[in-house]
Scaffold this active site. Structure first.
Site, PDB file in Angstrom:
ATOM      1  CG  HIS A 121      -1.921   0.917   1.425  1.00  0.00           C
ATOM      2  ND1 HIS A 121      -1.738   2.242   1.731  1.00  0.00           N
ATOM      3  CD2 HIS A 121      -3.255   0.745   1.303  1.00  0.00           C
ATOM      4  CE1 HIS A 121      -2.920   2.844   1.799  1.00  0.00           C
ATOM      5  NE2 HIS A 121      -3.864   1.950   1.540  1.00  0.00           N
ATOM      6  CG  ASP A 198       0.281  -2.474   6.159  1.00  0.00           C
ATOM      7  OD1 ASP A 198      -0.707  -2.676   6.888  1.00  0.00           O
ATOM      8  OD2 ASP A 198       0.221  -1.841   5.085  1.00  0.00           O
ATOM      9  CD  GLN A 201      -7.198  -5.534   3.284  1.00  0.00           C
ATOM     10  OE1 GLN A 201      -8.323  -5.971   3.359  1.00  0.00           O
ATOM     11  NE2 GLN A 201      -6.948  -4.235   3.194  1.00  0.00           N
ATOM     12  CE  LYS A 224      -8.327  -0.632   5.510  1.00  0.00           C
ATOM     13  NZ  LYS A 224      -7.075  -0.814   4.800  1.00  0.00           N
ATOM     14  CB  CYS A 362      -3.635   2.975  -1.669  1.00  0.00           C
ATOM     15  SG  CYS A 362      -4.852   4.229  -1.323  1.00  0.00           S
TER      16      CYS A 362
HETATM   17  C1  LIG Z   1      -6.066   0.138   4.610  1.00  0.00           C
HETATM   18  C2  LIG Z   1      -4.649  -0.197   4.498  1.00  0.00           C
HETATM   19  C3  LIG Z   1      -3.650   0.716   4.880  1.00  0.00           C
HETATM   20  C4  LIG Z   1      -3.935   2.110   5.347  1.00  0.00           C
HETATM   21  O1  LIG Z   1      -4.698   2.154   6.507  1.00  0.00           O
HETATM   22  P1  LIG Z   1      -5.176   3.578   7.076  1.00  0.00           P
HETATM   23  O2  LIG Z   1      -6.244   3.189   8.053  1.00  0.00           O
HETATM   24  O3  LIG Z   1      -5.704   4.348   5.911  1.00  0.00           O
HETATM   25  O4  LIG Z   1      -4.006   4.212   7.699  1.00  0.00           O
HETATM   26  C5  LIG Z   1      -2.336   0.313   4.777  1.00  0.00           C
HETATM   27  N1  LIG Z   1      -2.009  -0.898   4.329  1.00  0.00           N
HETATM   28  C6  LIG Z   1      -2.931  -1.808   3.945  1.00  0.00           C
HETATM   29  C7  LIG Z   1      -2.495  -3.154   3.484  1.00  0.00           C
HETATM   30  C8  LIG Z   1      -4.285  -1.479   4.018  1.00  0.00           C
HETATM   31  O5  LIG Z   1      -5.203  -2.373   3.641  1.00  0.00           O
END
Ligand SMILES: *Cc1c(COP(=O)(O)O)cnc(C)c1O
Length: 404
Positions: A121, A198, A201, A224, A362
């Protein structure tokens, strides 16, 4: 097993109509819906004990502090962190990544190397590019295959004694691939590099165990995983959080302040300057409780059923191509239909009550890899049903017939 019918009653939004049609919400990878139990927690906070935390002797302040710290412990237990103070409240994944990128500035030398995956992302690319500009560090990329899997052989060749930090998503939001993060972490540690995962997801689908993973940093967003927007957490290993400088100066993050010298507070307050989203943090805790009552394993098993069902149905459509066919993936399907722009499909689906995402998600480097402007992305949560998938596929066929 999951009783979908009764679970759906927890989500009033699923009852609404969009453009005269019953809403079918398939944009869960962008944000999940919020159950009544979490909304009730938010209302309860503002109706009954809204107060600033940690500083007050009065009852409301103590109640708010207790609930906020309880939420931290709930989140700590969920991710199996060793200590509550390794859980830092943030405004979300993006904020957590930026905190670490900023913290590493003082630890890097020109020529140090950072490794990122090809399927990140933007929030896990851009802060590191900015860090490289400031420090002279070099960013290297783990390539991916046509199926949407990272090459561990290529990763081996990128790692060396100059590698300081590796960052990768646990699950790709654009493709749904579940990445082999344990391997990624172990290989990085073997050359002395730290790893940031990260988990934005992954958090609605997989319960990450940060101690078993031995990960250095793990970041998530509450929205999420059935929580509110604007709040998340950064997990950091104690030794790393001690080593990094504070992120912002202000109230709450200090021990003593004078004009000659200020000393910083201990963890987690060192990284929590100013009044946080108190209500959001407490509601995040309620969201974690909510999904744990359903059971992460039940959620994963049911979503996998939805993924297989939808994949089979979609592949019956002529000219439809799915991007991201990794052996291990979650309930995210990115696709295109030959000759049609993803945006046009998304707009017609919306008229038919179906919410999907269209565009680059993104993750422009992923789109560049496939040489496409974007995809249509349908992403399923535990409150979606096979009937909804049938309606979605029927709507998609209608859209295709209108557009071709
Ligand atoms: C949604 C997402 C983000 C960003 O999350 P925010 O809540 O907008 O900070 C980063 N990485 C992944 C894999 C995502 O799905």
């Amino acid at each position: 097993m999951i009783d979908i019918k009764s679970l759906r009653e927890d989500f009033p939004i699923l009852q609404r109509k969009v453009n005269g049609q019953p809403l079918i919400y398939l944009d869960n990878a962008a944000t999940s819906q919020t159950p009544k139990q979490v909304v009730d927690t938010i209302v309860d906070y503002y109706y009954n004990y809204n107060a600033n935390i940690h500083r007050g002797v009065h009852t409301l302040s103590q109640e708010a502090t207790d609930k906020y710290e309880q939420a931290r412990r709930t989140i700590q237990e969920h991710f199996n962190a060793a200590h509550p103070y390794e859980i830092i409240f943030t405004s979300g994944t993006t904020h957590g990544i930026n905190m670490i990128a900023s913290g590493f500035e003082s630890l890097l030398q020109p020529g140090d190397e950072l490794i990122v995956s090809a399927m990140e992302h933007h929030s896990n690319i851009v802060p590191w590019q900015m860090l490289c500009e400031r420090t002279g560090a070099i960013l290297k990329v783990i390539p991916m295959s046509e199926e949407g899997e990272l090459s561990m052989e290529a990763y081996d060749t990128l790692l060396n004694e100059k590698t300081r930090l590796v960052f990768c998503n646990h699950i790709s939001n654009a493709l749904g691939t579940i990445n082999p993060i344990k391997t990624i972490i172990d290989k990085a540690h073997a050359v002395g590099a730290a790893v940031l995962i990260d988990g934005a997801q992954a958090c609605p689908h997989i319960k990450a165990d940060v101690q078993a993973l031995d990960v250095d940093f793990y970041v998530v967003s509450a929205h999420k995983m059935c929580g509110p927007t604007g709040v998340g957490v950064l997990y950091g290993k104690e030794e790393w959080l001690e080593k990094l400088p504070p992120y912002q100066g202000g109230g709450e993050m200090i021990a003593e302040v004078s004009f000659e010298k200020t000393t910083y507070a201990g963890l987690p307050h060192k990284f929590e300057a100013g009044t946080p989203d108190i209500c959001g943090g407490i509601a995040f805790g309620a969201a974690v409780d909510y999904i744990n009552r359903i059971g992460m394993e039940n959620i994963a098993a049911y979503e996998h059923e939805l993924l297989e069902y939808a994949t089979d149905k979609l592949l019956e459509i002529d000219g439809l191509r799915i991007y991201g066919t990794a052996g291990k993936k979650t309930s995210v399907i990115s696709f295109n239909i030959e000759g049609i722009h993803p945006y046009d499909i998304g707009a017609i689906l919306d008229k038919l009550g179906v919410a999907v995402r269209t565009g680059h998600h993104c993750a422009q480097p992923v789109m560049e890899f496939y040489k496409i402007p974007g995809t249509v992305r349908a992403s399923f949560a535990f409150y979606n049903t096979k009937e909804e998938i049938d309606t979605f596929v029927a709507a998609l066929i209608r859209a295709k017939n209108m557009l071709l």
